[in-house]
Scaffold this motif. Structure first.
Motif, PDB file in Angstrom:
ATOM      1  N   ASP A   1     -25.777   5.779   6.622  1.00  0.00           N
ATOM      2  CA  ASP A   1     -27.372   6.518   6.444  1.00  0.00           C
ATOM      3  C   ASP A   1     -27.171   7.349   5.365  1.00  0.00           C
ATOM      4  O   ASP A   1     -28.356   7.620   4.955  1.00  0.00           O
ATOM      5  N   PHE A   2     -26.224   7.778   4.802  1.00  0.00           N
ATOM      6  CA  PHE A   2     -26.274   8.624   3.501  1.00  0.00           C
ATOM      7  C   PHE A   2     -25.211   8.102   2.299  1.00  0.00           C
ATOM      8  O   PHE A   2     -23.880   8.318   2.842  1.00  0.00           O
ATOM      9  N   SER A   3     -25.627   8.051   1.190  1.00  0.00           N
ATOM     10  CA  SER A   3     -24.421   7.791   0.348  1.00  0.00           C
ATOM     11  C   SER A   3     -23.963   9.000  -0.370  1.00  0.00           C
ATOM     12  O   SER A   3     -24.838   9.960  -0.906  1.00  0.00           O
ATOM     13  N   VAL A   4     -22.676   9.291  -0.731  1.00  0.00           N
ATOM     14  CA  VAL A   4     -22.134  10.525  -1.450  1.00  0.00           C
ATOM     15  C   VAL A   4     -21.482  10.212  -2.513  1.00  0.00           C
ATOM     16  O   VAL A   4     -20.607   9.307  -2.514  1.00  0.00           O
ATOM     17  N   ALA A   5     -21.729  10.932  -3.683  1.00  0.00           N
ATOM     18  CA  ALA A   5     -20.743  10.501  -4.772  1.00  0.00           C
ATOM     19  C   ALA A   5     -20.878  12.086  -5.512  1.00  0.00           C
ATOM     20  O   ALA A   5     -21.238  12.839  -5.344  1.00  0.00           O
ATOM     21  N   GLY A   6     -19.507  12.109  -6.204  1.00  0.00           N
ATOM     22  CA  GLY A   6     -19.150  13.186  -6.781  1.00  0.00           C
ATOM     23  C   GLY A   6     -18.394  13.030  -8.035  1.00  0.00           C
ATOM     24  O   GLY A   6     -18.159  12.159  -8.579  1.00  0.00           O
ATOM     25  N   VAL A   7     -17.781  14.144  -8.419  1.00  0.00           N
ATOM     26  CA  VAL A   7     -17.008  14.214  -9.662  1.00  0.00           C
ATOM     27  C   VAL A   7     -15.699  14.681  -9.592  1.00  0.00           C
ATOM     28  O   VAL A   7     -15.711  16.107  -8.676  1.00  0.00           O
ATOM     29  N   ALA A   8     -14.476  14.162  -9.202  1.00  0.00           N
ATOM     30  CA  ALA A   8     -13.222  14.787  -8.551  1.00  0.00           C
ATOM     31  C   ALA A   8     -11.919  14.076  -9.234  1.00  0.00           C
ATOM     32  O   ALA A   8     -12.096  12.827  -9.892  1.00  0.00           O
ATOM     33  N   ALA A   9     -11.240  14.635  -8.772  1.00  0.00           N
ATOM     34  CA  ALA A   9      -9.827  14.176  -9.570  1.00  0.00           C
ATOM     35  C   ALA A   9      -9.584  12.537  -8.742  1.00  0.00           C
ATOM     36  O   ALA A   9      -9.698  12.687  -7.408  1.00  0.00           O
ATOM     37  N   ARG A  10      -8.892  11.683  -9.165  1.00  0.00           N
ATOM     38  CA  ARG A  10      -8.712  10.557  -8.625  1.00  0.00           C
ATOM     39  C   ARG A  10      -7.890  10.449  -7.159  1.00  0.00           C
ATOM     40  O   ARG A  10      -8.557  10.187  -5.983  1.00  0.00           O
ATOM     41  N   HIS A  11      -6.924  11.440  -7.264  1.00  0.00           N
ATOM     42  CA  HIS A  11      -6.136  11.280  -6.176  1.00  0.00           C
ATOM     43  C   HIS A  11      -6.707  12.068  -4.856  1.00  0.00           C
ATOM     44  O   HIS A  11      -6.660  12.035  -3.750  1.00  0.00           O
ATOM     45  N   TRP A  12      -7.616  13.145  -5.436  1.00  0.00           N
ATOM     46  CA  TRP A  12      -8.397  13.914  -4.171  1.00  0.00           C
ATOM     47  C   TRP A  12      -9.293  13.068  -3.592  1.00  0.00           C
ATOM     48  O   TRP A  12      -9.578  12.851  -2.379  1.00  0.00           O
ATOM     49  N   ALA A  13     -10.114  12.124  -4.612  1.00  0.00           N
ATOM     50  CA  ALA A  13     -11.311  11.297  -4.005  1.00  0.00           C
ATOM     51  C   ALA A  13     -10.887  10.216  -3.087  1.00  0.00           C
ATOM     52  O   ALA A  13     -11.274   9.919  -2.244  1.00  0.00           O
ATOM     53  N   GLU A  14      -9.423   9.784  -3.494  1.00  0.00           N
ATOM     54  CA  GLU A  14      -9.030   8.627  -2.694  1.00  0.00           C
ATOM     55  C   GLU A  14      -8.270   9.047  -1.489  1.00  0.00           C
ATOM     56  O   GLU A  14      -8.437   8.137  -0.416  1.00  0.00           O
ATOM     57  N   ASN A  15      -8.265  10.174  -1.173  1.00  0.00           N
ATOM     58  CA  ASN A  15      -7.474  10.804   0.136  1.00  0.00           C
ATOM     59  C   ASN A  15      -8.306  11.473   0.913  1.00  0.00           C
ATOM     60  O   ASN A  15      -7.908  11.786   2.107  1.00  0.00           O
TER      61      ASN A  15
ATOM     62  N   HIS B   1     -11.705  10.968   3.662  1.00  0.00           N
ATOM     63  CA  HIS B   1     -11.988   9.906   4.813  1.00  0.00           C
ATOM     64  C   HIS B   1     -13.481   9.881   5.012  1.00  0.00           C
ATOM     65  O   HIS B   1     -13.752  10.808   5.557  1.00  0.00           O
ATOM     66  N   PRO B   2     -14.117   8.922   4.493  1.00  0.00           N
ATOM     67  CA  PRO B   2     -13.845   7.876   3.693  1.00  0.00           C
ATOM     68  C   PRO B   2     -13.776   8.269   2.189  1.00  0.00           C
ATOM     69  O   PRO B   2     -14.163   9.311   1.612  1.00  0.00           O
ATOM     70  N   PRO B   3     -12.913   7.319   1.361  1.00  0.00           N
ATOM     71  CA  PRO B   3     -12.761   7.771   0.134  1.00  0.00           C
ATOM     72  C   PRO B   3     -14.210   7.826  -0.851  1.00  0.00           C
ATOM     73  O   PRO B   3     -14.970   7.141  -0.593  1.00  0.00           O
ATOM     74  N   LEU B   4     -14.183   8.760  -1.550  1.00  0.00           N
ATOM     75  CA  LEU B   4     -15.208   9.561  -2.110  1.00  0.00           C
ATOM     76  C   LEU B   4     -15.355   8.696  -3.413  1.00  0.00           C
ATOM     77  O   LEU B   4     -14.631   8.333  -4.378  1.00  0.00           O
ATOM     78  N   THR B   5     -16.858   8.112  -3.412  1.00  0.00           N
ATOM     79  CA  THR B   5     -17.156   7.459  -4.708  1.00  0.00           C
ATOM     80  C   THR B   5     -17.385   8.702  -5.866  1.00  0.00           C
ATOM     81  O   THR B   5     -17.850   9.383  -5.431  1.00  0.00           O
ATOM     82  N   ALA B   6     -16.676   8.463  -7.103  1.00  0.00           N
ATOM     83  CA  ALA B   6     -16.738   9.548  -7.993  1.00  0.00           C
ATOM     84  C   ALA B   6     -16.380   9.168  -9.470  1.00  0.00           C
ATOM     85  O   ALA B   6     -15.900   8.186  -9.624  1.00  0.00           O
ATOM     86  N   ALA B   7     -16.941  10.104 -10.238  1.00  0.00           N
ATOM     87  CA  ALA B   7     -16.497   9.954 -11.629  1.00  0.00           C
ATOM     88  C   ALA B   7     -15.104  10.551 -11.610  1.00  0.00           C
ATOM     89  O   ALA B   7     -14.885  12.010 -11.271  1.00  0.00           O
ATOM     90  N   ASP B   8     -14.306   9.922 -11.944  1.00  0.00           N
ATOM     91  CA  ASP B   8     -12.833  10.400 -11.876  1.00  0.00           C
ATOM     92  C   ASP B   8     -12.391  11.399 -12.891  1.00  0.00           C
ATOM     93  O   ASP B   8     -12.540  10.650 -14.377  1.00  0.00           O
ATOM     94  N   VAL B   9     -12.116  12.482 -12.853  1.00  0.00           N
ATOM     95  CA  VAL B   9     -11.830  13.547 -13.793  1.00  0.00           C
ATOM     96  C   VAL B   9     -10.605  13.111 -14.427  1.00  0.00           C
ATOM     97  O   VAL B   9      -9.401  12.973 -13.928  1.00  0.00           O
ATOM     98  N   PRO B  10     -10.480  12.747 -15.871  1.00  0.00           N
ATOM     99  CA  PRO B  10      -9.379  12.215 -16.460  1.00  0.00           C
ATOM    100  C   PRO B  10      -8.610  13.569 -16.916  1.00  0.00           C
ATOM    101  O   PRO B  10      -8.435  13.933 -17.875  1.00  0.00           O
ATOM    102  N   ALA B  11      -7.854  14.259 -15.998  1.00  0.00           N
ATOM    103  CA  ALA B  11      -7.142  15.268 -16.093  1.00  0.00           C
ATOM    104  C   ALA B  11      -6.155  15.308 -17.264  1.00  0.00           C
ATOM    105  O   ALA B  11      -5.946  16.207 -18.118  1.00  0.00           O
TER     106      ALA B  11
END
Length: 84
Positions: free
Chosen positions: A15-29, A31-41
């Motif tokens: 019903d609703f898409s969610v996208a964010g900006v997050a560290a990859r390991h955080w976004a992948e963990n 549920h469901p895994p977050l579609t994100a611009a992966d912060v290149p820490a």
């Protein structure tokens, strides 16, 4: 966000898409895994150290702006738009 959508009776990504900006390991963990611009820490840290070293070596060094283009990883929180 996930909790509020669920309480409203909405499901991600049905019903609703969610996208964010997050560290990859955080976004992948999530549920469901977050579609994100992966912060290149690592890249950001290396750039910061390099700029600091330059400033220490030469305090008159001009200020610089460094732009990074984080990759966008499509994960489980985005889906096609529903017809209206």
């Amino acid at each position: 966000m996930y909790r509020a959508l669920a309480q409203a009776g909405l499901a991600v990504p049905r019903d609703f898409s969610v996208a964010g900006v997050a560290a990859r390991h955080w976004a992948e963990n999530l549920h469901p895994p977050l579609t994100a611009a992966d912060v290149p820490a690592d890249e950001l840290g290396a750039q910061a150290v390099e700029l600091l070293i330059q400033r220490i070596a030469d305090p008159a060094t001009r200020h610089r702006h460094v732009l990074v283009a984080p990759p966008i990883s499509l994960r489980g929180t985005t889906g096609p738009a529903r017809p209206r």
